[in-house]
Design a protein around this motif. Structure first.
Motif, PDB file in Angstrom:
ATOM      1  N   ASN A  44     -89.030  57.201  -8.120  1.00 54.78           N
ATOM      2  CA  ASN A  44     -88.851  58.156  -9.198  1.00 54.78           C
ATOM      3  C   ASN A  44     -90.118  58.214 -10.035  1.00 54.78           C
ATOM      4  O   ASN A  44     -90.363  57.348 -10.871  1.00 54.78           O
ATOM      5  CB  ASN A  44     -87.652  57.751 -10.058  1.00 54.78           C
ATOM      6  N   GLU A  46     -90.858  60.072 -12.446  1.00 56.26           N
ATOM      7  CA  GLU A  46     -90.631  60.317 -13.866  1.00 56.26           C
ATOM      8  C   GLU A  46     -90.598  59.027 -14.677  1.00 56.26           C
ATOM      9  O   GLU A  46     -90.797  59.049 -15.889  1.00 56.26           O
ATOM     10  CB  GLU A  46     -89.316  61.077 -14.079  1.00 56.26           C
ATOM     11  N   SER A  47     -90.334  57.898 -14.032  1.00 60.96           N
ATOM     12  CA  SER A  47     -90.256  56.619 -14.748  1.00 60.96           C
ATOM     13  C   SER A  47     -91.548  56.333 -15.502  1.00 60.96           C
ATOM     14  O   SER A  47     -91.519  55.904 -16.659  1.00 60.96           O
ATOM     15  CB  SER A  47     -89.945  55.479 -13.780  1.00 60.96           C
ATOM     16  N   ASP A  49     -93.683  58.511 -16.568  1.00 58.29           N
ATOM     17  CA  ASP A  49     -93.805  59.475 -17.665  1.00 58.29           C
ATOM     18  C   ASP A  49     -93.053  58.989 -18.901  1.00 58.29           C
ATOM     19  O   ASP A  49     -93.575  59.030 -20.013  1.00 58.29           O
ATOM     20  CB  ASP A  49     -93.272  60.847 -17.253  1.00 58.29           C
ATOM     21  N   LYS A 104     -83.383  61.205 -17.612  1.00 59.68           N
ATOM     22  CA  LYS A 104     -84.512  61.929 -17.023  1.00 59.68           C
ATOM     23  C   LYS A 104     -85.627  62.146 -18.049  1.00 59.68           C
ATOM     24  O   LYS A 104     -85.467  61.897 -19.221  1.00 59.68           O
ATOM     25  CB  LYS A 104     -84.064  63.274 -16.443  1.00 59.68           C
ATOM     26  N   VAL A 105     -86.753  62.630 -17.585  1.00 59.85           N
ATOM     27  CA  VAL A 105     -87.855  62.929 -18.491  1.00 59.85           C
ATOM     28  C   VAL A 105     -87.584  64.294 -19.116  1.00 59.85           C
ATOM     29  O   VAL A 105     -87.022  65.179 -18.478  1.00 59.85           O
ATOM     30  CB  VAL A 105     -89.218  62.880 -17.769  1.00 59.85           C
TER      31      VAL A 105
END
Length: 127
Positions: A44, A46-47, A49, A104-105
């Motif tokens: 993932n 997005e982690s 971010d 989520k981001v």
């Protein structure tokens, strides 16, 4: 966790890494806390971010909440309990009570709008 931007939170910023239910309970017991659940940063993207955004949010909110990183060992159980199932996510507590989470981001404006709503919420009685 295995990602330099996530490791920075604990290594450079000194955020605790919560690995047991006892550590989680002790950290969230008093005050307002934000728990970062990174998920698997290899799967993932997005982690990383969120690992960059969360320290900036803490500054933007004048350190109104303390932050910690939730370890893999208790992450899945915490996601189930709070019903914040997607990762990465940020889960907020006040005085040991779950307030809400942001999965989520998100874009900056979304965080700026949602965090005050969560922080002013009455605690949800998480079973």
């Amino acid at each position: 966790m295995g990602h330099p931007l996530i490791d920075r939170l604990t290594d450079e910023l000194g955020w605790p890494r919560l690995t047991t239910r006892e550590e989680l309970a002790a950290f969230t017991e008093t005050g307002v806390t934000a728990l970062f659940l990174p998920g698997d940063p290899r799967r993932n993207l997005e982690s990383a971010d969120v690992a960059v955004i969360l320290p900036e949010l803490r500054i933007a909110f004048q350190r109104a909440f303390d932050c910690a990183v939730v370890d893999d060992a208790i992450e899945a159980q915490l996601r189930e309990e709070t019903r914040v199932l997607k990762t990465p996510s940020v889960i907020f507590y006040r005085d040991g009570q779950f307030l809400g989470g942001i999965p989520k981001v998100r874009d900056w404006d979304d965080y700026i709008a949602r965090i005050p709503q969560i922080l002013s919420a009455e605690p949800a009685n998480a079973a």
